[in-house]
Design an enzyme around this catalytic site. Structure first.
Site, PDB file in Angstrom:
ATOM      1  N   ASP A  10       0.850  -1.190   0.000  1.00 51.48           N
ATOM      2  CA  ASP A  10       0.000   0.000   0.000  1.00 51.48           C
ATOM      3  C   ASP A  10       0.885   1.238   0.000  1.00 51.48           C
ATOM      4  OD1 ASP A  10      -2.037   1.779   0.214  1.00 51.48           O
ATOM      5  OD2 ASP A  10      -2.834   1.021   2.095  1.00 51.48           O
ATOM      6  N   ASP A 103      -3.165   2.456  -5.994  1.00 52.02           N
ATOM      7  CA  ASP A 103      -2.090   2.533  -4.996  1.00 52.02           C
ATOM      8  C   ASP A 103      -1.999   1.310  -4.092  1.00 52.02           C
ATOM      9  OD1 ASP A 103      -4.474   3.051  -3.776  1.00 52.02           O
ATOM     10  OD2 ASP A 103      -3.724   4.631  -2.479  1.00 52.02           O
ATOM     11  N   GLU A 104      -2.764   0.264  -4.364  1.00 48.77           N
ATOM     12  CA  GLU A 104      -2.734  -0.941  -3.534  1.00 48.77           C
ATOM     13  C   GLU A 104      -2.692  -2.180  -4.419  1.00 48.77           C
ATOM     14  OE1 GLU A 104      -5.549  -1.301  -0.162  1.00 48.77           O
ATOM     15  OE2 GLU A 104      -6.305   0.610  -0.903  1.00 48.77           O
TER      16      GLU A 104
END
Length: 405
Positions: A10, A103-104
């Protein structure tokens, strides 16, 4: 694909971290990224968070809290570039990677020790360092037998932390509120608290059938995941869309009918572009009008035949727009394509009409060659301020392949 170890990576303050790659002067200073046509903060650095600025806060309020902060416009093309660099790096050291969001990412962590020739925790730290050195963004990493525990681990390790957990992580689960679980919203959290289930450990120890009664099969899946049973596997390919929507903010509340029609037409053009990308036609078009983030009105129009034609969509949307109530200023609008059909599987009937006109195809070819919105409907002219700013030409929903928003 089954694996005994699932990793969750993350990015910390992803949008801000991306901006800091190309603007060295943003490092170490309070920084916010603006969305909604510059009206509110959609991402913040930890330095800005320390002043009490929150995501979604209007810019005028944020400036009061931290007048010396630096605020920049969001640039989703740039964020996609960095996101895909991270995705490609992970693929070099993991057998399978899920592009969960910009973003993960989830990844099979079973090869991490062998890849770095280190114990698991040290190997995860080496991955963290590798991402920082190769891509330039800080990340937090969680590794566990299931994705739910792995995500809890990375979230709790922020910023720039690593947490490795096994299935017997009682102390850790005691420290995590059920509200931290991905998939548990405020309504579900209230239901659980009525049964004295407040922590993830309470959830794990609760009766499985009671959890299923309260939160359906998805809640039961979380119950298994908290016991270290990986019932939600890593998905390396996004399943086909059941519906595709385009829309969002109307640049502030408005009752101006010219601007409302302009937003509708812009969203139709964006929607057709998305259908072209996914190679599907729509069998039904829906229009949702929101006021102050609350659904105000929803209309649906079935189409006579599967289509991705501007004229067909326009003729479906405009009567719905006329039928929508005009008593409230609208803030958001979404146009949704439903009953999707693969283009190579459309059955032609005696009265078959081409799903796209020669004009649709010409418009697509010109825009692919000269740039998005190079050719657009004249009805979008009231949105000049949008078209004068290139940062509005690409939204997060235009980043394809990720599992969720």
């Amino acid at each position: 694909m089954g694996t005994s170890l699932i990793g969750h990576i993350d990015s910390d303050c992803f949008y801000v971290s991306c901006e800091r790659i190309r603007s060295y002067g943003l490092r170490g200073v309070p920084c916010g990224v603006l969305g909604n046509q510059g009206a509110c903060v959609i991402a913040k650095s930890y330095e800005l968070k320390a002043y009490g600025v929150k995501v979604g806060q209007p810019i005028w309020q944020a400036k009061k809290l931290c007048p010396h902060a630096v605020y920049v416009k969001r640039d989703f093309r740039w964020y996609e570039t960095i996101s895909r660099q991270l995705l490609n790096l992970l693929k070099t050291l993991s057998p399978s990677v899920e592009y969960y969001s910009v973003d993960e990412m989830f990844f099979d962590a079973s090869e991490l020790e062998r890849y770095f020739d280190l114990p698991l925790f040290d190997a995860a730290q080496m991955l963290q360092t590798l991402v920082q050195d190769e891509i330039g963004i800080p990340v937090s990493i969680g590794i566990a037998p299931s994705r739910t525990i792995a995500k809890l681990g990375s979230d709790s390790a922020k910023p720039f932390g690593v947490r490795v957990l096994d299935s017997d992580c009682e102390v850790f689960l005691h420290s995590q509120s059920v509200g931290e679980l991905c998939g548990i919203g405020s309504k579900s959290e209230r239901k659980l608290k009525e049964h004295n289930i407040r922590t993830c450990w309470d959830y794990r120890k609760a009766d499985r059938l009671m959890i299923r009664d309260l939160l359906t099969i998805k809640g039961e899946a979380l119950w298994w995941e908290l016991r270290g049973e990986a019932v939600n596997p890593i998905q390396t390919q996004r399943p086909p869309h059941k519906a595709i929507a385009r829309g969002g903010s109307c640049g502030g509340k408005t009752k101006d009918q010219d601007r409302i029609r302009a937003w509708a037409v812009r969203n139709i053009e964006r929607l057709i572009e998305a259908l072209d990308h996914h190679q599907v036609y729509a069998g039904q078009i829906s229009l949702q009008i929101d006021a102050n983030k609350t659904a105000l009105w929803l209309g649906r129009t079935p189409l006579a035949a599967p289509s991705a034609s501007f004229r067909t969509f326009y003729d479906a949307v405009m009567p719905m727009l006329e039928a929508a109530p005009r008593t409230h200023p609208i803030s958001h609008m979404h146009i949704i394509a439903e009953e999707l059909t693969w283009r190579d599987k459309v059955q032609k009937s005696l009265f078959f009409e081409e799903p796209q006109s020669p004009l649709d195809k010409l418009k697509r070819e010109i825009n692919q060659k000269l740039g998005r919105f190079a050719v657009r409907s004249a009805e979008t002219l009231p949105l000049q301020e949008i078209y004068h700013d290139a940062t509005h030409n690409y939204d997060i929903c235009d980043i394809s392949g990720k599992m969720c928003f």
